[in-house]
Design a protein around this motif. Structure first.
Motif, PDB file in Angstrom:
ATOM      1  N   HIS B  71      21.269  61.108   4.375  1.00  0.00           N
ATOM      2  CA  HIS B  71      21.849  62.455   4.276  1.00  0.00           C
ATOM      3  C   HIS B  71      22.668  62.494   2.997  1.00  0.00           C
ATOM      4  CE1 HIS B  71      23.532  65.966   6.868  1.00  0.00           C
ATOM      5  NE2 HIS B  71      23.474  66.296   5.601  1.00  0.00           N
ATOM      6  N   ALA B  72      21.961  62.728   1.901  1.00  0.00           N
ATOM      7  CA  ALA B  72      22.557  62.553   0.581  1.00  0.00           C
ATOM      8  C   ALA B  72      23.531  63.660   0.192  1.00  0.00           C
ATOM      9  CB  ALA B  72      21.448  62.460  -0.462  1.00  0.00           C
ATOM     10  N   SER B  73      23.293  64.852   0.720  1.00  0.00           N
ATOM     11  CA  SER B  73      24.158  65.971   0.352  1.00  0.00           C
ATOM     12  C   SER B  73      24.284  66.900   1.544  1.00  0.00           C
ATOM     13  CB  SER B  73      23.577  66.720  -0.844  1.00  0.00           C
ATOM     14  OG  SER B  73      22.463  67.495  -0.436  1.00  0.00           O
ATOM     15  N   LEU B  74      25.079  67.920   1.382  1.00  0.00           N
ATOM     16  CA  LEU B  74      25.292  68.872   2.480  1.00  0.00           C
ATOM     17  C   LEU B  74      24.098  69.794   2.699  1.00  0.00           C
ATOM     18  CD1 LEU B  74      29.041  69.834   1.964  1.00  0.00           C
ATOM     19  CD2 LEU B  74      28.052  68.678   3.947  1.00  0.00           C
ATOM     20  N   THR B  75      23.087  69.656   1.859  1.00  0.00           N
ATOM     21  CA  THR B  75      21.917  70.516   2.028  1.00  0.00           C
ATOM     22  C   THR B  75      20.618  69.728   2.164  1.00  0.00           C
ATOM     23  OG1 THR B  75      21.651  70.723  -0.367  1.00  0.00           O
ATOM     24  CG2 THR B  75      22.960  72.432   0.724  1.00  0.00           C
ATOM     25  N   LEU B  76      20.701  68.401   2.160  1.00  0.00           N
ATOM     26  CA  LEU B  76      19.469  67.617   2.191  1.00  0.00           C
ATOM     27  C   LEU B  76      19.610  66.388   3.075  1.00  0.00           C
ATOM     28  CD1 LEU B  76      16.611  66.828   1.152  1.00  0.00           C
ATOM     29  CD2 LEU B  76      17.759  65.706  -0.789  1.00  0.00           C
ATOM     30  N   SER B  77      18.650  66.225   3.953  1.00  0.00           N
ATOM     31  CA  SER B  77      18.532  64.996   4.738  1.00  0.00           C
ATOM     32  C   SER B  77      17.073  64.571   4.688  1.00  0.00           C
ATOM     33  CB  SER B  77      18.957  65.214   6.195  1.00  0.00           C
ATOM     34  OG  SER B  77      18.759  64.042   6.961  1.00  0.00           O
ATOM     35  N   THR B  78      16.839  63.268   4.609  1.00  0.00           N
ATOM     36  CA  THR B  78      15.462  62.785   4.586  1.00  0.00           C
ATOM     37  C   THR B  78      15.235  61.789   5.711  1.00  0.00           C
ATOM     38  OG1 THR B  78      15.993  61.002   3.049  1.00  0.00           O
ATOM     39  CG2 THR B  78      15.249  63.078   2.099  1.00  0.00           C
ATOM     40  N   LEU B  79      14.029  61.838   6.234  1.00  0.00           N
ATOM     41  CA  LEU B  79      13.589  60.879   7.258  1.00  0.00           C
ATOM     42  C   LEU B  79      12.397  60.135   6.687  1.00  0.00           C
ATOM     43  CD1 LEU B  79      13.288  59.722  10.189  1.00  0.00           C
ATOM     44  CD2 LEU B  79      11.848  61.703  10.675  1.00  0.00           C
ATOM     45  N   THR B  80      12.492  58.833   6.614  1.00  0.00           N
ATOM     46  CA  THR B  80      11.379  58.022   6.132  1.00  0.00           C
ATOM     47  C   THR B  80      10.828  57.204   7.296  1.00  0.00           C
ATOM     48  OG1 THR B  80      12.354  57.868   3.923  1.00  0.00           O
ATOM     49  CG2 THR B  80      10.632  56.269   4.482  1.00  0.00           C
ATOM     50  N   VAL B  81       9.574  57.423   7.572  1.00  0.00           N
ATOM     51  CA  VAL B  81       8.891  56.627   8.595  1.00  0.00           C
ATOM     52  C   VAL B  81       8.270  55.431   7.875  1.00  0.00           C
ATOM     53  CG1 VAL B  81       7.149  56.622  10.415  1.00  0.00           C
ATOM     54  CG2 VAL B  81       8.379  58.737   9.874  1.00  0.00           C
ATOM     55  N   THR B  82       8.799  54.260   8.114  1.00  0.00           N
ATOM     56  CA  THR B  82       8.338  53.078   7.384  1.00  0.00           C
ATOM     57  C   THR B  82       7.229  52.372   8.154  1.00  0.00           C
ATOM     58  OG1 THR B  82       9.986  51.666   8.438  1.00  0.00           O
ATOM     59  CG2 THR B  82      10.624  52.739   6.376  1.00  0.00           C
ATOM     60  N   SER B  83       6.302  51.811   7.404  1.00  0.00           N
ATOM     61  CA  SER B  83       5.178  51.076   7.993  1.00  0.00           C
ATOM     62  C   SER B  83       4.603  51.855   9.188  1.00  0.00           C
ATOM     63  CB  SER B  83       5.642  49.683   8.423  1.00  0.00           C
ATOM     64  OG  SER B  83       4.555  48.909   8.858  1.00  0.00           O
ATOM     65  N   ALA B  84       4.141  53.038   8.888  1.00  0.00           N
ATOM     66  CA  ALA B  84       3.698  53.940   9.955  1.00  0.00           C
ATOM     67  C   ALA B  84       2.497  53.380  10.713  1.00  0.00           C
ATOM     68  CB  ALA B  84       3.359  55.300   9.353  1.00  0.00           C
ATOM     69  N   HIS B  85       2.479  53.666  12.006  1.00  0.00           N
ATOM     70  CA  HIS B  85       1.373  53.292  12.870  1.00  0.00           C
ATOM     71  C   HIS B  85       0.848  54.541  13.565  1.00  0.00           C
ATOM     72  CE1 HIS B  85       1.740  48.960  12.435  1.00  0.00           C
ATOM     73  NE2 HIS B  85       3.048  49.089  12.503  1.00  0.00           N
ATOM     74  N   PRO B  86      -0.369  54.487  14.074  1.00  0.00           N
ATOM     75  CA  PRO B  86      -0.921  55.686  14.735  1.00  0.00           C
ATOM     76  C   PRO B  86      -0.030  56.261  15.825  1.00  0.00           C
ATOM     77  CG  PRO B  86      -2.667  54.104  14.342  1.00  0.00           C
ATOM     78  CD  PRO B  86      -1.378  53.430  13.934  1.00  0.00           C
ATOM     79  N   GLU B  87       0.712  55.407  16.506  1.00  0.00           N
ATOM     80  CA  GLU B  87       1.592  55.921  17.569  1.00  0.00           C
ATOM     81  C   GLU B  87       2.790  56.700  17.029  1.00  0.00           C
ATOM     82  OE1 GLU B  87       0.678  52.756  17.183  1.00  0.00           O
ATOM     83  OE2 GLU B  87       2.374  51.367  17.386  1.00  0.00           O
ATOM     84  N   ASP B  88       2.999  56.637  15.710  1.00  0.00           N
ATOM     85  CA  ASP B  88       4.065  57.440  15.081  1.00  0.00           C
ATOM     86  C   ASP B  88       3.598  58.860  14.809  1.00  0.00           C
ATOM     87  OD1 ASP B  88       4.898  54.553  13.100  1.00  0.00           O
ATOM     88  OD2 ASP B  88       5.777  55.209  15.010  1.00  0.00           O
ATOM     89  N   SER B  89       2.315  59.106  14.998  1.00  0.00           N
ATOM     90  CA  SER B  89       1.800  60.458  14.785  1.00  0.00           C
ATOM     91  C   SER B  89       2.503  61.412  15.737  1.00  0.00           C
ATOM     92  CB  SER B  89       0.294  60.504  15.046  1.00  0.00           C
ATOM     93  OG  SER B  89      -0.394  59.637  14.174  1.00  0.00           O
ATOM     94  N   SER B  90       3.044  62.472  15.173  1.00  0.00           N
ATOM     95  CA  SER B  90       3.836  63.390  15.993  1.00  0.00           C
ATOM     96  C   SER B  90       4.256  64.579  15.146  1.00  0.00           C
ATOM     97  CB  SER B  90       5.073  62.663  16.525  1.00  0.00           C
ATOM     98  OG  SER B  90       5.734  63.413  17.518  1.00  0.00           O
ATOM     99  N   PHE B  91       4.995  65.462  15.777  1.00  0.00           N
ATOM    100  CA  PHE B  91       5.594  66.611  15.094  1.00  0.00           C
ATOM    101  C   PHE B  91       7.078  66.293  14.944  1.00  0.00           C
ATOM    102  CE2 PHE B  91       5.486  70.666  13.394  1.00  0.00           C
ATOM    103  CZ  PHE B  91       6.252  71.615  14.048  1.00  0.00           C
ATOM    104  N   TYR B  92       7.533  66.206  13.712  1.00  0.00           N
ATOM    105  CA  TYR B  92       8.931  65.882  13.445  1.00  0.00           C
ATOM    106  C   TYR B  92       9.647  67.150  12.983  1.00  0.00           C
ATOM    107  CZ  TYR B  92       7.524  61.020  13.771  1.00  0.00           C
ATOM    108  OH  TYR B  92       7.036  59.816  14.230  1.00  0.00           O
ATOM    109  N   ILE B  93      10.730  67.469  13.660  1.00  0.00           N
ATOM    110  CA  ILE B  93      11.473  68.698  13.341  1.00  0.00           C
ATOM    111  C   ILE B  93      12.921  68.343  13.033  1.00  0.00           C
ATOM    112  CG2 ILE B  93      12.032  71.041  14.076  1.00  0.00           C
ATOM    113  CD1 ILE B  93      10.044  70.829  16.272  1.00  0.00           C
ATOM    114  N   CYS B  94      13.433  68.936  11.986  1.00  0.00           N
ATOM    115  CA  CYS B  94      14.850  68.757  11.704  1.00  0.00           C
ATOM    116  C   CYS B  94      15.584  70.043  12.050  1.00  0.00           C
ATOM    117  CB  CYS B  94      15.079  68.395  10.238  1.00  0.00           C
ATOM    118  SG  CYS B  94      14.850  69.775   9.097  1.00  0.00           S
ATOM    119  N   SER B  95      16.856  69.914  12.267  1.00  0.00           N
ATOM    120  CA  SER B  95      17.689  71.096  12.459  1.00  0.00           C
ATOM    121  C   SER B  95      19.027  70.840  11.780  1.00  0.00           C
ATOM    122  CB  SER B  95      17.894  71.407  13.943  1.00  0.00           C
ATOM    123  OG  SER B  95      18.713  70.423  14.546  1.00  0.00           O
TER     124      SER B  95
END
Lengths: 111, 116
Positions: B71-95
């Motif tokens: 969460h680098a700034s008050l307007t930006l957050s990032t999510l990094t999925v590392t070494s992704a696997h098929p079970e990580d397939s999904s809908f990711y939502i931020c709020s």
């Protein structure tokens, strides 16, 4: 831990019929929020209720917060096809912690 | 007001690669951002809560080394999925939440991740 339940899980209604979804929490809530998610879309905030016994209306939608602040309901009068979607309640406990979404009620409206 | 964007909207990646998802509050500063995961026809599962300038708080059962949140700034957050696997397939939502006194969360449009 805190659990939030919703019933029914699914509801199919004919256009023009009324619809109600109920939300129940295992613990007292500081507030309750309702969100609507259209198919393929993201949740959109509808309303927040804070006071015990509070009732709020938005056109055909009526929201109620229980006296014990552990349950809530959303009632839609004379449903329209635009009401289709999943309605989620969400809330945090009395200490403002553990914001939890209910499992949602999926509404289908048949024209 | 209170618009939240996410990028990308869809991503397909190979198993073992990392994927970064950005969440931005466009017209307000977000004191707190949240990352959720949603499986088809299911409710939102909170993964982590992110406050600007501090470490994210992860929910029980969510691997912080696998789902890196910045969460680098008050307007930006990032999510990094590392070494992704098929079970990580999904809908990711931020709020995002505008301020600490308001519990309303404004949701982004979501990112659909498919890991092959």
């Amino acid at each position: 831990g805190q659990q939030v339940m919703q019933i029914p899980q699914y509801q199919h209604v004919q256009e023009g019929e009324d619809f109600t979804t109920y939300c129940n929490s295992s613990t007292t809530l500081s507030n309750i929020q309702w969100y609507k998610q259209r198919p393929g879309g993201h949740p959109v905030f509808l309303i927040q209720l804070v006071k015990s016994g509070e009732v709020k209306k938005q056109k055909r939608l009526t929201f109620q917060f229980g006296e014990a602040k552990k349950n809530s309901s959303l009632h839609i009068t004379a449903t329209q096809t635009t009401d289709v979607g999943t309605y989620f309640c969400a809330g945090s406990n009395d200490y403002g912690q553990n914001f939890v979404f209910g499992p949602g009620t999926r509404l289908s409206v048949l024209p | 007001g209170a618009v939240v964007s996410q990028h990308p909207s869809r991503v397909i990646c190979k198993s073992g690669t990392s994927v970064k998802i950005e969440c931005r509050s466009l017209d307000f500063q977000a004191t707190t951002m949240f990352w959720y995961r949603q499986f088809p026809k299911q409710s939102l599962m909170l993964m982590a809560t992110s406050n600007e300038g501090s470490k994210a708080t992860y929910e029980q059962g969510v691997e912080k080394d696998k789902f890196l949140i910045n969460h680098a700034s008050l307007t930006l957050s990032t999510l990094t999925v590392t070494s992704a696997h098929p079970e990580d397939s999904s809908f990711y939502i931020c709020s995002a939440r505008r301020d600490l006194r308001e519990e309303t969360q404004y949701f982004g449009p979501g990112t659909r991740l498919l890991v092959l």
